[in-house]
Write a protein that holds these residues in place. Sequence first.
Motif, PDB file in Angstrom:
ATOM      1  N   TRP A 266       0.924  -1.101  -0.056  1.00 33.57           N
ATOM      2  CA  TRP A 266      -0.068  -0.087  -0.112  1.00 33.57           C
ATOM      3  C   TRP A 266       0.950   0.995   0.091  1.00 33.57           C
ATOM      4  O   TRP A 266       2.058   1.208   0.532  1.00 33.57           O
ATOM      5  N   VAL A 267       0.264   2.449  -0.487  1.00 34.35           N
ATOM      6  CA  VAL A 267       1.368   3.594  -0.749  1.00 34.35           C
ATOM      7  C   VAL A 267       1.923   3.983   0.570  1.00 34.35           C
ATOM      8  O   VAL A 267       3.232   4.458   0.489  1.00 34.35           O
ATOM      9  N   THR A 268       1.444   3.928   1.669  1.00 42.85           N
ATOM     10  CA  THR A 268       1.991   4.346   2.855  1.00 42.85           C
ATOM     11  C   THR A 268       3.189   3.534   3.039  1.00 42.85           C
ATOM     12  O   THR A 268       4.408   4.131   3.439  1.00 42.85           O
ATOM     13  N   THR A 367      -3.544   7.582  -2.162  1.00 40.77           N
ATOM     14  CA  THR A 367      -2.601   7.240  -3.167  1.00 40.77           C
ATOM     15  C   THR A 367      -2.098   8.396  -4.241  1.00 40.77           C
ATOM     16  O   THR A 367      -1.055   8.298  -4.630  1.00 40.77           O
ATOM     17  N   GLU A 368      -3.200   8.951  -4.799  1.00 34.12           N
ATOM     18  CA  GLU A 368      -3.050   9.961  -5.594  1.00 34.12           C
ATOM     19  C   GLU A 368      -2.188  10.970  -5.323  1.00 34.12           C
ATOM     20  O   GLU A 368      -1.487  11.830  -6.213  1.00 34.12           O
ATOM     21  N   THR A 369      -2.187  11.432  -4.059  1.00 35.76           N
ATOM     22  CA  THR A 369      -1.391  12.884  -3.598  1.00 35.76           C
ATOM     23  C   THR A 369       0.211  12.063  -3.203  1.00 35.76           C
ATOM     24  O   THR A 369       0.872  12.925  -3.453  1.00 35.76           O
ATOM     25  N   GLY A 449     -12.255  13.183  -3.796  1.00 38.99           N
ATOM     26  CA  GLY A 449     -13.407  12.166  -3.452  1.00 38.99           C
ATOM     27  C   GLY A 449     -13.812  12.041  -1.953  1.00 38.99           C
ATOM     28  O   GLY A 449     -14.644  11.106  -1.714  1.00 38.99           O
ATOM     29  N   ASP A 450     -12.982  12.811  -1.281  1.00 43.03           N
ATOM     30  CA  ASP A 450     -13.414  12.635   0.152  1.00 43.03           C
ATOM     31  C   ASP A 450     -14.185  13.752   0.430  1.00 43.03           C
ATOM     32  O   ASP A 450     -14.138  15.013   0.086  1.00 43.03           O
ATOM     33  N   LEU A 451     -14.995  13.613   1.452  1.00 45.85           N
ATOM     34  CA  LEU A 451     -15.856  14.754   2.047  1.00 45.85           C
ATOM     35  C   LEU A 451     -15.200  15.492   3.268  1.00 45.85           C
ATOM     36  O   LEU A 451     -14.788  14.444   4.165  1.00 45.85           O
TER      37      LEU A 451
HETATM   38  P1  AMP Z   1      -5.249   5.144  -0.058  1.00 45.88           P
HETATM   39  O1  AMP Z   1      -5.302   5.721  -1.199  1.00 45.88           O
HETATM   40  O2  AMP Z   1      -5.492   3.478   0.080  1.00 45.88           O
HETATM   41  O3  AMP Z   1      -3.959   5.544   0.738  1.00 45.88           O
HETATM   42  O4  AMP Z   1      -6.624   5.876   0.656  1.00 45.88           O
HETATM   43  C1  AMP Z   1      -6.878   7.206   1.026  1.00 45.88           C
HETATM   44  C2  AMP Z   1      -8.198   7.299   1.540  1.00 45.88           C
HETATM   45  O5  AMP Z   1      -7.968   6.948   2.761  1.00 45.88           O
HETATM   46  C3  AMP Z   1      -8.273   8.742   1.611  1.00 45.88           C
HETATM   47  O6  AMP Z   1      -9.140   9.255   0.364  1.00 45.88           O
HETATM   48  C4  AMP Z   1      -9.552   8.550   2.699  1.00 45.88           C
HETATM   49  O7  AMP Z   1     -10.816   8.379   2.245  1.00 45.88           O
HETATM   50  C5  AMP Z   1      -8.848   7.815   3.561  1.00 45.88           C
HETATM   51  N1  AMP Z   1      -8.003   8.301   4.687  1.00 45.88           N
HETATM   52  C6  AMP Z   1      -6.711   8.581   4.507  1.00 45.88           C
HETATM   53  N2  AMP Z   1      -6.277   9.163   5.841  1.00 45.88           N
HETATM   54  C7  AMP Z   1      -7.429   9.526   6.431  1.00 45.88           C
HETATM   55  C8  AMP Z   1      -7.545   9.917   7.553  1.00 45.88           C
HETATM   56  N3  AMP Z   1      -6.536  10.588   8.254  1.00 45.88           N
HETATM   57  N4  AMP Z   1      -8.794  10.361   8.037  1.00 45.88           N
HETATM   58  C9  AMP Z   1      -9.843   9.834   7.490  1.00 45.88           C
HETATM   59  N5  AMP Z   1      -9.789   9.240   6.260  1.00 45.88           N
HETATM   60  C10 AMP Z   1      -8.594   8.945   5.694  1.00 45.88           C
END
Ligand code: AMP
Length: 585
Positions: A266-268, A367-369, A449-451
């Motif tokens: 996963w990206v992290t 992931t995108e950022t 895509g997040d609110l």
């Molecule tokens: P990923 O691309 O797998 O890293 O997932 C990214 C998504 O995880 C984001 O767009 C959010 O929906 C969620 N996410 C990541 N960090 C947080 C956070 N600190 N609080 C709430 N949601 C998060």
Amino acid sequence: MEWTPIKKTLHDGGVQPHLRDYAKARASFSWEEIRDELDGLPGGRGLNIAYEAVDRHAAGPRGDHVALRWLGQEGDVLEFSYRALRKQSDRFANVLRALDVGEGETVFSFLGRVPYLYIAALGTLKNVSVFCPLFSAFGPEPVYQRLSRGDAAVVVTTERLYEKRIAGLRERLPHLRHVLLTDVQDDRADGVWSLPKRMREASASFTLPATDPEDLALLHFTSGTTGMPKGALHVHEAIVMHYMTGKYALDLHPDDVFWCTADPGWVTGTSYGIIAPFVHGVTNVVDEADFDAERWYHILEEQQVTVWYTAPTAIRMLMRVGGTPREGYDLSALRLVCSVGEPLNPEAVMWGQEALGLPIHDNWWQTETGGIMIANLPALDIRPGSMGRPLPGVDAAVVKRTDDQVEEMPPGEEGELALRIGWPSMFRGYLHEKKRYEDCFVGDWYLTGDLAREDADGYFWFVGRADDIIKTSGHMVSPFEVESALMEHDAVAEAGVIGKPDPVSGERVKAFVALNTSYTPSDELRLDLLGFARTKLGAAVAPKEIDFKDSLPKTKSGKIMRRLLKARELGLPEGDLSTLETASG
Ligand code: AMP
């Protein structure tokens, strides 16, 4: 309930945070100045992530510093200094070159957290090939989707994983030329090579080709709601972001011992489990084993971890185990605990304060950022439940999207989280999906895509996803991918998949299925379907619950209304039903 902010008081003595004055850091920030803190390839030949992460340290006074300390599942420990890591990654780059794997070709790893994963990542970047890590718990279907969509030229894996998950797919993977097995001493067949043998034969010295900062470096698959996984493309320039956020959000200093618990699948686990710690020249601890509360506290104590980057699901699992670890273990070295990937509940932030002696600093990115965008920065007051404030150099806003523009919302109002384009690790495309990429942008803004909402003091608060994507144990799961797998079972006529709130994993994957007429619901069939999905998808993605329905609610155009399935499951208001096809549901 509003939680009281946790006050941070700056004092002299001890390790000073890199960022002490937020307003000043934002006002005076320049990407050029950050870029100047990196070396660049000798002779002005560009910017390469692996050179910044390893070679520049290997060549200098930090050459003998421990770069990677690997803790094996069975208790064995392996250490690699920066110099050793340089040689190993040089060898891997030479292995690729000898196999005629060129720039821009994709090298996948499909491995647990073993040293070869880290060596392969760095060696691939040195060769200016594109590295794509796959989570080792994926079943054959997600593996096939990603290898084929990613045009895999090489896969680095183990004999067992190869035999179980890849060998049977080879005919369907025309681009796959080489498989490098990490745990066999002799080649198995033409195109199925022993990596240790090739590493032994390869030179430990590799001259990095000129690398344009815009050359592709990393491919990370992420989930979509409407289609198969999307491959987000990142370039070598992303290192500027990894470096900046390692400095300001994770506050890395040269003597730190850093532990990121995320898997590089996963990206992290790539941005912060490989790149950011190495670019800062710190000691990066990697644990091969899966979560185990006692083991984790032991690692924090024994390794004298100073900065710890983990995830809400893990924190909730630790909370569940109970106790006050700081009384049972020596956690005095620990200076900063950060978390990412899902909403971190305020109780978890406070639990950190009580149990570890430090609050947990939530941060946000995707992931995108490519890198951390919003964070509770080390020197700033924490607002429990908030994701924090944008990093210097990052402009975030809460917006309402109309067709060709965005309108910024006033403080306190909900909208979509948007980021002004221009940070170095922004993805440069979705592989083979131009339109999908373009649809993410409106004017100068990338829409996440997040609110979210922003409060009057500039702290951002997560509200939810604007789409149906599921986050379970910190992993993105595409309902579409799960539905497609279930549909392959003879009994299934229709499938709809949702995330159901779960106190530990955040959300659990739940499927609703309508059966073909010759089948009737039974517990036996339910178990069969659960097993079928698990075999196809792997444990990380497969549904944990399945319910039978006579039919599923659909829009007039025939799309399954997951939103409605979810509302009904949770007893929530059903919202606007004007698009519902009346005959079903
Ligand atoms: P990923 O691309 O797998 O890293 O997932 C990214 C998504 O995880 C984001 O767009 C959010 O929906 C969620 N996410 C990541 N960090 C947080 C956070 N600190 N609080 C709430 N949601 C998060």
